[in-house]
Design a protein around this motif. Sequence first.
Motif, PDB file in Angstrom:
ATOM      1  N   PRO A 132      13.392   0.467   4.464  1.00 46.97           N
ATOM      2  CA  PRO A 132      12.945  -0.507   3.461  1.00 46.97           C
ATOM      3  C   PRO A 132      11.462  -0.264   3.147  1.00 46.97           C
ATOM      4  CG  PRO A 132      13.897  -1.607   5.385  1.00 46.97           C
ATOM      5  CD  PRO A 132      13.799  -0.153   5.707  1.00 46.97           C
ATOM      6  N   VAL A 133      11.118  -0.199   1.866  1.00 54.52           N
ATOM      7  CA  VAL A 133       9.733   0.065   1.496  1.00 54.52           C
ATOM      8  C   VAL A 133       8.951  -1.236   1.360  1.00 54.52           C
ATOM      9  CG1 VAL A 133      10.289   2.248   0.367  1.00 54.52           C
ATOM     10  CG2 VAL A 133      10.207   0.158  -0.990  1.00 54.52           C
ATOM     11  N   ASN A 134       7.668  -1.141   1.672  1.00 55.24           N
ATOM     12  CA  ASN A 134       6.728  -2.241   1.528  1.00 55.24           C
ATOM     13  C   ASN A 134       5.448  -1.635   0.961  1.00 55.24           C
ATOM     14  OD1 ASN A 134       5.461  -4.707   1.729  1.00 55.24           O
ATOM     15  ND2 ASN A 134       4.935  -4.435   3.880  1.00 55.24           N
ATOM     16  N   PRO A 135       5.458  -1.296  -0.344  1.00 55.39           N
ATOM     17  CA  PRO A 135       4.361  -0.526  -0.933  1.00 55.39           C
ATOM     18  C   PRO A 135       2.984  -1.149  -0.727  1.00 55.39           C
ATOM     19  CG  PRO A 135       6.186  -0.632  -2.443  1.00 55.39           C
ATOM     20  CD  PRO A 135       6.492  -1.594  -1.328  1.00 55.39           C
ATOM     21  N   GLN A 136       2.008  -0.269  -0.598  1.00 53.87           N
ATOM     22  CA  GLN A 136       0.621  -0.640  -0.395  1.00 53.87           C
ATOM     23  C   GLN A 136       0.106  -1.375  -1.635  1.00 53.87           C
ATOM     24  OE1 GLN A 136      -1.929   2.815  -0.068  1.00 53.87           O
ATOM     25  NE2 GLN A 136      -2.883   1.950   1.753  1.00 53.87           N
ATOM     26  N   VAL A 137      -0.293  -2.631  -1.471  1.00 56.08           N
ATOM     27  CA  VAL A 137      -0.683  -3.466  -2.615  1.00 56.08           C
ATOM     28  C   VAL A 137      -1.927  -2.946  -3.328  1.00 56.08           C
ATOM     29  CG1 VAL A 137       0.440  -5.543  -1.720  1.00 56.08           C
ATOM     30  CG2 VAL A 137      -1.965  -5.116  -1.184  1.00 56.08           C
ATOM     31  N   GLU A 138      -2.776  -2.197  -2.632  1.00 60.21           N
ATOM     32  CA  GLU A 138      -3.968  -1.633  -3.267  1.00 60.21           C
ATOM     33  C   GLU A 138      -3.605  -0.485  -4.207  1.00 60.21           C
ATOM     34  OE1 GLU A 138      -4.839  -3.360   0.677  1.00 60.21           O
ATOM     35  OE2 GLU A 138      -3.552  -1.687   0.100  1.00 60.21           O
ATOM     36  N   GLU A 139      -2.419   0.097  -4.008  1.00 60.90           N
ATOM     37  CA  GLU A 139      -2.002   1.281  -4.763  1.00 60.90           C
ATOM     38  C   GLU A 139      -0.909   0.979  -5.796  1.00 60.90           C
ATOM     39  OE1 GLU A 139      -3.027   4.541  -3.989  1.00 60.90           O
ATOM     40  OE2 GLU A 139      -4.260   4.047  -2.261  1.00 60.90           O
TER      41      GLU A 139
END
Length: 184
Positions: A132-139
């Motif tokens: 499951p992905v949890n993408p980097q919010v800064e990116e």
Amino acid sequence: MTTEGTSDPAAEILDIVDENDDVVGQAPRGEAYARGLRHRCVFVLARDADGRYFVHRRTPVKLVFPSLYDMFVGGVVGAGESYDDAALREAEEELGVSGLPRPVPLLKFLYESPDGARTWWSYVYEVRCELPVNPQVEEVAWHTFLPGAELEKRLGVWEWVPDGLAAWERVRAFRTGGAEAVGR
């Protein structure tokens, strides 16, 4: 997307390379971008268990190509870092996962912006992300997984990062036999 513990992306130290991808110096990322110094980047196509591509819109605070769509995760290769290590690091950081298999190298090319102001060596990889992905919010401002046909339909509709489009075109040509992978 920073290396060596620095929290300011513009301060990250990059290897500066020549037209043959040989290191000729080092500079902070912000200076490399401002002066158009050639450096190294990795592009990673991340596919889920169903073979769909991870697609995202970059955040508006990115140093290059803010708020544009991209079908790759990735970024700059830090000074002294290998392309392979950067590909794994960037994929895990941007997808927000750990324990990915090593990305598989596909091809390498020298990207040059349409205006000629920016250029970087670009190594393209692919990885299967069944976590499951949890993408980097800064990116990453927005993300989804799209089947290849749906991604292709969006190419003329969404505003994409130009280097990602160049890499995508090369991957398509590579997969249809129209281009060869470039060795390291």
